[in-house]
Scaffold this active site. Structure first.
Site, PDB file in Angstrom:
ATOM      1  N   LYS A  10       0.934  -1.046  -0.131  1.00  0.00           N
ATOM      2  CA  LYS A  10       0.103   0.106  -0.012  1.00  0.00           C
ATOM      3  C   LYS A  10       0.892   1.311  -0.109  1.00  0.00           C
ATOM      4  O   LYS A  10       0.479   2.289  -0.354  1.00  0.00           O
ATOM      5  CB  LYS A  10      -0.865   0.004   1.178  1.00  0.00           C
ATOM      6  CG  LYS A  10      -2.013  -1.075   1.118  1.00  0.00           C
ATOM      7  CD  LYS A  10      -3.239  -1.067   2.022  1.00  0.00           C
ATOM      8  CE  LYS A  10      -4.183  -2.243   1.609  1.00  0.00           C
ATOM      9  NZ  LYS A  10      -3.873  -3.480   1.844  1.00  0.00           N
TER      10      LYS A  10
HETATM   11  C1  LIG Z   1      -4.710  -4.508   1.308  1.00  0.00           C
HETATM   12  C2  LIG Z   1      -3.906  -5.941   1.024  1.00  0.00           C
HETATM   13  C3  LIG Z   1      -4.213  -6.851   0.207  1.00  0.00           C
HETATM   14  C4  LIG Z   1      -5.303  -6.838  -0.846  1.00  0.00           C
HETATM   15  O1  LIG Z   1      -5.247  -5.961  -1.651  1.00  0.00           O
HETATM   16  P1  LIG Z   1      -6.559  -5.526  -2.383  1.00  0.00           P
HETATM   17  O2  LIG Z   1      -6.264  -4.367  -3.217  1.00  0.00           O
HETATM   18  O3  LIG Z   1      -7.533  -4.910  -1.218  1.00  0.00           O
HETATM   19  O4  LIG Z   1      -7.318  -6.408  -3.276  1.00  0.00           O
HETATM   20  C5  LIG Z   1      -3.295  -7.911   0.322  1.00  0.00           C
HETATM   21  N1  LIG Z   1      -2.331  -8.099   1.083  1.00  0.00           N
HETATM   22  C6  LIG Z   1      -1.822  -7.358   1.938  1.00  0.00           C
HETATM   23  C7  LIG Z   1      -0.841  -7.477   2.632  1.00  0.00           C
HETATM   24  C8  LIG Z   1      -2.654  -6.075   2.051  1.00  0.00           C
HETATM   25  O5  LIG Z   1      -2.228  -5.167   2.974  1.00  0.00           O
END
Ligand SMILES: *Cc1c(COP(=O)(O)O)cnc(C)c1O
Length: 464
Positions: free
Chosen positions: A112
């Site tokens: 993220k």
């Molecule tokens: C947010 C997240 C996901 C999922 O991603 P999306 O874009 O919501 O599908 C997967 N793994 C981790 C570690 C995350 O923080």
């Protein structure tokens, strides 16, 4: 570039407005009116670019003249200078045609950061120019909160309030948020679960009259378009490194809200030769059910070892549905309204066939997750976090359906999810990287409050 709502009944916005607006006024999500398309020669010409150089090429068509080109480049350079690996998104080979793309080298150790480090800087630039201050309000099951706080802590024009479910995020995740002590950062632990947090946030967005004059709420969850946009880049970056556009590449993506894998879908539509995108879910498998049995229906929430994927509904799926329903906003509006009343979404035959050409899917439960961590450590001494393990296992299973390289997205550092790593029994401890090595000793600051909209509104009012 103009942005339109998936429900066809909200104002058309420019880039800047789309970034500042969360949900469209008709309840839909914003998407670009047209996607930029790149031809083979153009993509091939990017093969030697650094990550920030490539990020500019991919993002510039979406941003257009919303900010000067020099400024776009500066924001991108500053964003990825925060990462602690010179390749930004390094590839690691696991097996013949099987790769892991490490997306956890940002400040908060999850993918993220790729989007939220950029979004924080982008917001600061836009708000400075407009002479405006905003309030960011978000709910987190862990990773979004810390990445958003880290991305916005230095923004003079942003106050950020992040709600997390009390005692339901990992210690590392909580501390990554609550040890950021800044005048504009407010951590709130809600006596409830993640859905309670999200419901409070939704209600606060729906009626913002509790805010002082001139202030508005801004969303930093993956419904924010800028986040999706920034995530398109690493699909191009890794595919180029593996021989695209001369070669087709597939990706396996640990999926919750469908933001990350949707960025891959956009990359494909923009011209990147992607063979298949593999949607990897944990036991919260609404997306896997949609693709495998044409049943997109809300289930019960199951707490898993991969909490960042514990969702009942994948909000960004609506962006894909918009395309699958040939961008018929009024039709989608009716479908989503029925869905919100409890109906399942069943795709028409042709749309289902199209979805299955683009995507494969797999559901990986906790036992399979643990087994994948253990097995991969035994084979290569590579330690995966549980989210990564889900993508990896799904990617491995999907290899028999594709011809070229399979890239499994590693979305978090194993130290963030020590419990799953311990349960896998591998003889290795996932240490936090150096810049976080004293995390467990740092002072924390957060307030625990009742599961109530009024309490959150009151806290925001007294904090501004
Ligand atoms: C947010 C997240 C996901 C999922 O991603 P999306 O874009 O919501 O599908 C997967 N793994 C981790 C570690 C995350 O923080």
């Amino acid at each position: 570039m103009k942005y339109i709502s998936t429900r066809g009944d909200a104002p058309v916005l420019d880039f800047e407005e789309a970034v500042l607006t969360g949900l469209a006024s008709d309840g839909g999500l914003y998407v670009p009116e047209h996607l930029p398309k790149f031809d083979v020669a153009q993509i091939a010409s990017w093969s030697g670019l650094s990550y920030p150089e490539l990020a500019f090429e991919i993002m510039h068509p979406f941003i257009g003249d919303a900010l000067p080109v020099d400024e776009q480049k500066r924001l991108i350079d500053e964003t990825y200078a925060e990462f602690r690996h010179t390749a930004i998104a390094p590839l690691v080979q696991m097996d013949h045609e099987l790769w892991i793309l490490e997306l956890f080298h940002g400040p908060t150790l999850a993918f993220k950061d790729f989007a939220l480090q950029f979004l924080g800087r982008l917001l600061e630039h836009i708000l400075e120019k407009r002479g405006q201050k905003v309030v960011i309000l978000g709910a987190t099951s862990g990773d979004t909160g810390s990445a958003a706080i880290e991305g916005c802590r230095h923004c003079a024009n942003v106050d950020i309030f992040i709600l997390h479910p009390h005692n339901r995020v990992s210690d590392v995740q909580r501390r990554q948020m609550t040890t950021v002590i800044e005048d504009n950062v407010f951590n709130i632990a809600i006596e409830g679960n993640f859905d309670d947090c999200q419901n409070i946030v939704k209600a606060a967005f729906a009626d913002q009259s509790f805010l002082p004059e001139g202030r508005q709420l801004v969303a930093v969850n993956s419904i924010n378009w800028a986040r999706i946009m920034a995530q398109i880049v690493y699909y191009f970056y890794s595919a180029l490194a593996l021989g695209a556009p001369g070669k087709k590449v597939s990706f396996a993506v640990p999926t919750g809200n469908f933001g990350d894998v949707f960025a891959g879908y956009l990359a494909k539509n923009m011209g990147l030769p992607i063979e298949r995108l593999v949607i990897a879910t944990n036991s919260n498998d609404i997306l896997h059910r949609s693709l495998s049995s044409n049943d997109y229906s809300k289930g019960e929430l199951i707490q898993s070892l991969s909490p960042s994927m514990d969702i009942m509904i994948s909000s960004n799926y609506e962006r894909l549905l918009f395309d699958l329903y040939d961008r018929d906003g009024s039709k989608l509006k009716a479908i989503m309204q029925d869905f919100n009343k409890g109906a399942a979404i069943q795709l028409p035959e042709q749309a289902l066939a199209r979805a299955r050409e683009l995507f494969l899917s797999a559901r990986i439960d906790d036992d399979q997750t643990i087994a994948a961590i253990t097995e991969q450590f035994e084979n290569t001494e590579y330690l995966m976090d549980p989210h990564t393990a889900i993508g990896f296992e799904a990617g491995r299973l999907a290899q028999k359906y594709v011809s070229g390289p399979m890239v499994c997205l590693s979305t978090a550092h194993p130290a963030k999810f020590a419990e799953a790593v311990e349960r896998s029994g591998v003889d290795s401890k996932a240490d936090l990287p150096h810049h976080l090595s004293d995390l467990m000793e740092r002072p924390e600051h957060y307030e625990v409050i009742d599961n109530s909209l009024a309490c959150v509104q009151e806290l925001i009012q007294r904090s501004l």
